[in-house]
Design a protein around this motif. Sequence first.
Motif, PDB file in Angstrom:
ATOM      1  N   ALA A   1      68.420 128.798 -63.727  1.00  0.00           N
ATOM      2  CA  ALA A   1      69.142 128.222 -62.581  1.00  0.00           C
ATOM      3  C   ALA A   1      70.464 128.945 -62.338  1.00  0.00           C
ATOM      4  O   ALA A   1      71.198 129.259 -63.276  1.00  0.00           O
ATOM      5  CB  ALA A   1      69.405 126.739 -62.830  1.00  0.00           C
ATOM      6  N   TYR A   2      70.744 129.208 -61.060  1.00  0.00           N
ATOM      7  CA  TYR A   2      72.007 129.859 -60.712  1.00  0.00           C
ATOM      8  C   TYR A   2      72.612 129.202 -59.480  1.00  0.00           C
ATOM      9  O   TYR A   2      71.966 128.427 -58.780  1.00  0.00           O
ATOM     10  CB  TYR A   2      71.823 131.365 -60.494  1.00  0.00           C
ATOM     11  N   ASP A   3      73.876 129.520 -59.236  1.00  0.00           N
ATOM     12  CA  ASP A   3      74.642 128.899 -58.151  1.00  0.00           C
ATOM     13  C   ASP A   3      74.303 129.587 -56.829  1.00  0.00           C
ATOM     14  O   ASP A   3      74.886 130.608 -56.476  1.00  0.00           O
ATOM     15  CB  ASP A   3      76.140 129.015 -58.453  1.00  0.00           C
ATOM     16  N   ARG A   4      73.366 128.990 -56.087  1.00  0.00           N
ATOM     17  CA  ARG A   4      72.932 129.587 -54.823  1.00  0.00           C
ATOM     18  C   ARG A   4      74.041 129.539 -53.761  1.00  0.00           C
ATOM     19  O   ARG A   4      74.087 130.352 -52.857  1.00  0.00           O
ATOM     20  CB  ARG A   4      71.682 128.859 -54.314  1.00  0.00           C
ATOM     21  N   VAL A   5      74.940 128.559 -53.894  1.00  0.00           N
ATOM     22  CA  VAL A   5      76.036 128.431 -52.930  1.00  0.00           C
ATOM     23  C   VAL A   5      76.935 129.662 -52.961  1.00  0.00           C
ATOM     24  O   VAL A   5      77.510 130.062 -51.949  1.00  0.00           O
ATOM     25  CB  VAL A   5      76.848 127.155 -53.214  1.00  0.00           C
ATOM     26  N   GLN A   6      77.048 130.272 -54.131  1.00  0.00           N
ATOM     27  CA  GLN A   6      77.947 131.422 -54.300  1.00  0.00           C
ATOM     28  C   GLN A   6      77.208 132.757 -54.241  1.00  0.00           C
ATOM     29  O   GLN A   6      77.697 133.762 -54.753  1.00  0.00           O
ATOM     30  CB  GLN A   6      78.670 131.301 -55.654  1.00  0.00           C
ATOM     31  N   LEU A   7      76.047 132.786 -53.595  1.00  0.00           N
ATOM     32  CA  LEU A   7      75.235 134.002 -53.584  1.00  0.00           C
ATOM     33  C   LEU A   7      75.992 135.225 -53.081  1.00  0.00           C
ATOM     34  O   LEU A   7      75.795 136.336 -53.576  1.00  0.00           O
ATOM     35  CB  LEU A   7      73.995 133.790 -52.713  1.00  0.00           C
ATOM     36  N   THR A   8      76.847 135.026 -52.078  1.00  0.00           N
ATOM     37  CA  THR A   8      77.552 136.171 -51.503  1.00  0.00           C
ATOM     38  C   THR A   8      78.365 136.922 -52.559  1.00  0.00           C
ATOM     39  O   THR A   8      78.537 138.135 -52.479  1.00  0.00           O
ATOM     40  CB  THR A   8      78.468 135.713 -50.363  1.00  0.00           C
ATOM     41  N   LYS A   9      78.852 136.196 -53.558  1.00  0.00           N
ATOM     42  CA  LYS A   9      79.652 136.836 -54.601  1.00  0.00           C
ATOM     43  C   LYS A   9      78.835 137.833 -55.420  1.00  0.00           C
ATOM     44  O   LYS A   9      79.402 138.665 -56.132  1.00  0.00           O
ATOM     45  CB  LYS A   9      80.251 135.771 -55.523  1.00  0.00           C
ATOM     46  N   TYR A  10      77.522 137.723 -55.327  1.00  0.00           N
ATOM     47  CA  TYR A  10      76.661 138.654 -56.068  1.00  0.00           C
ATOM     48  C   TYR A  10      76.950 140.093 -55.653  1.00  0.00           C
ATOM     49  O   TYR A  10      76.906 141.011 -56.474  1.00  0.00           O
ATOM     50  CB  TYR A  10      75.197 138.292 -55.802  1.00  0.00           C
ATOM     51  N   PHE A  11      77.265 140.310 -54.377  1.00  0.00           N
ATOM     52  CA  PHE A  11      77.579 141.659 -53.903  1.00  0.00           C
ATOM     53  C   PHE A  11      78.905 142.143 -54.473  1.00  0.00           C
ATOM     54  O   PHE A  11      79.082 143.316 -54.754  1.00  0.00           O
ATOM     55  CB  PHE A  11      77.625 141.687 -52.380  1.00  0.00           C
ATOM     56  N   GLU A  12      79.851 141.225 -54.644  1.00  0.00           N
ATOM     57  CA  GLU A  12      81.147 141.605 -55.193  1.00  0.00           C
ATOM     58  C   GLU A  12      81.046 141.881 -56.692  1.00  0.00           C
ATOM     59  O   GLU A  12      81.666 142.803 -57.214  1.00  0.00           O
ATOM     60  CB  GLU A  12      82.159 140.473 -54.957  1.00  0.00           C
ATOM     61  N   LEU A  13      80.219 141.062 -57.378  1.00  0.00           N
ATOM     62  CA  LEU A  13      80.144 141.141 -58.832  1.00  0.00           C
ATOM     63  C   LEU A  13      79.162 142.190 -59.320  1.00  0.00           C
ATOM     64  O   LEU A  13      79.283 142.683 -60.441  1.00  0.00           O
ATOM     65  CB  LEU A  13      79.736 139.773 -59.395  1.00  0.00           C
ATOM     66  N   SER A  14      78.152 142.490 -58.494  1.00  0.00           N
ATOM     67  CA  SER A  14      77.066 143.407 -58.865  1.00  0.00           C
ATOM     68  C   SER A  14      76.344 142.936 -60.121  1.00  0.00           C
ATOM     69  O   SER A  14      75.766 143.739 -60.856  1.00  0.00           O
ATOM     70  CB  SER A  14      77.603 144.833 -59.057  1.00  0.00           C
ATOM     71  N   SER A  15      76.414 141.652 -60.381  1.00  0.00           N
ATOM     72  CA  SER A  15      75.731 141.074 -61.540  1.00  0.00           C
ATOM     73  C   SER A  15      75.445 139.608 -61.253  1.00  0.00           C
ATOM     74  O   SER A  15      76.276 138.916 -60.646  1.00  0.00           O
ATOM     75  CB  SER A  15      76.597 141.193 -62.800  1.00  0.00           C
ATOM     76  N   ALA A  16      74.293 139.143 -61.700  1.00  0.00           N
ATOM     77  CA  ALA A  16      73.936 137.737 -61.488  1.00  0.00           C
ATOM     78  C   ALA A  16      74.482 136.841 -62.593  1.00  0.00           C
ATOM     79  O   ALA A  16      74.545 135.620 -62.424  1.00  0.00           O
ATOM     80  CB  ALA A  16      72.417 137.597 -61.415  1.00  0.00           C
ATOM     81  N   THR A  17      74.918 137.429 -63.693  1.00  0.00           N
ATOM     82  CA  THR A  17      75.319 136.630 -64.853  1.00  0.00           C
ATOM     83  C   THR A  17      76.395 135.593 -64.539  1.00  0.00           C
ATOM     84  O   THR A  17      76.280 134.437 -64.959  1.00  0.00           O
ATOM     85  CB  THR A  17      75.782 137.553 -66.003  1.00  0.00           C
ATOM     86  N   PRO A  18      77.466 135.931 -63.789  1.00  0.00           N
ATOM     87  CA  PRO A  18      78.488 134.917 -63.504  1.00  0.00           C
ATOM     88  C   PRO A  18      77.972 133.757 -62.645  1.00  0.00           C
ATOM     89  O   PRO A  18      78.614 132.708 -62.594  1.00  0.00           O
ATOM     90  CB  PRO A  18      79.570 135.711 -62.757  1.00  0.00           C
TER      91      PRO A  18
END
Length: 360
Positions: A53-70
Amino acid sequence: MSSASDELSVVSRETVIVVGNGMVSHRFCEAMRAKVGPERARILVFGEETWPAYDRVQLTKYFELSSATPLLLGTSAWYAERDIELHTAVRVDAVDLVSREVVTDRGERHAFDRLVLATGSLAFVPPVPGIDREGVFVYRTIDDLDAIRAYASKAKRCAVLGGGLLGLEAARAVQQCGVEAHVIEMAPRLMPRQIDAIGGRLLKRAIESMGVSVHVGCGTREVLGDPAVTGLLTSDAELPFDMVVVSAGIRPRDELARAAGIAVGERGGIVVDDTLATSAPGVYAIGECALHRGMIYGLVAPGYDMAEALVHTLVGGTGTRFEGADLSCKLKLMGVDVASFGDAFADERDDRAQVVAFQD
């Protein structure tokens, strides 16, 4: 509906299967283990995605972080520490209400005493000609974002279909990929389910000041190109694009319930009562797949309320029922603070309603 009074047995250990491994499923597991130990309940969770399970609300941050771990809400270790059996990349294909088992895409059968459907929703893809062309994506999962980012490396101009919450987030994601973003919204304003006409105009102005073009009152008639996208034919004009991201709303995933003969709404959604019970004994539904009092909730907060209310029901609590949810929300869209509360459209339905506005 099944009875709300049948609590988890304190004598025998029961098996609770959760189908779906999104944010609401995770909240249910967290709340369940806080109330019930593994000696009373064996919990199995099945999720189609490879990720926990991951935070779908914060998906956009995936581009900033380049990682799904956070973004992860619970790692595999988190589930193991709580004696929860997590099955990722496994799809439940059927629910057998007679044998009280779920059947996976691997042909495995798992028996349950209680079944919680937390299957969430799918992105709605409008049935327009050309929507299946190369270069058309939905904005829903981490895998979707990986595909968008890969394709964006060779794109220059992208149309985002949908000016709601996810559509604006998708536009931001596309922009972060270095692609010119255009939001195409059929309604006369942005966020048509949350804000009124004046709010929509203010939001449009703020977002356009950030370099995103907004086209409201603009319906999509066809995706042009062969085989890849070259543009859109809209109700206003033919516009050139080499990429399209669809974020035009959601549809509840109720196919498991429907196939099993569990009651679903005329327009979709698994029908539940105030205890989150479905029409099948011992089967419950929570989150975006659940239809409660004729309402599908597309926000995560009501899903969390459902998860916690269901846990209370299962452990034999009294007085806690899900009777609806507050749709107020406070968001930060592309750096713009947006708040919505109350009924923004009461005056459109009832002449007696009065609007009190303070506007700067």
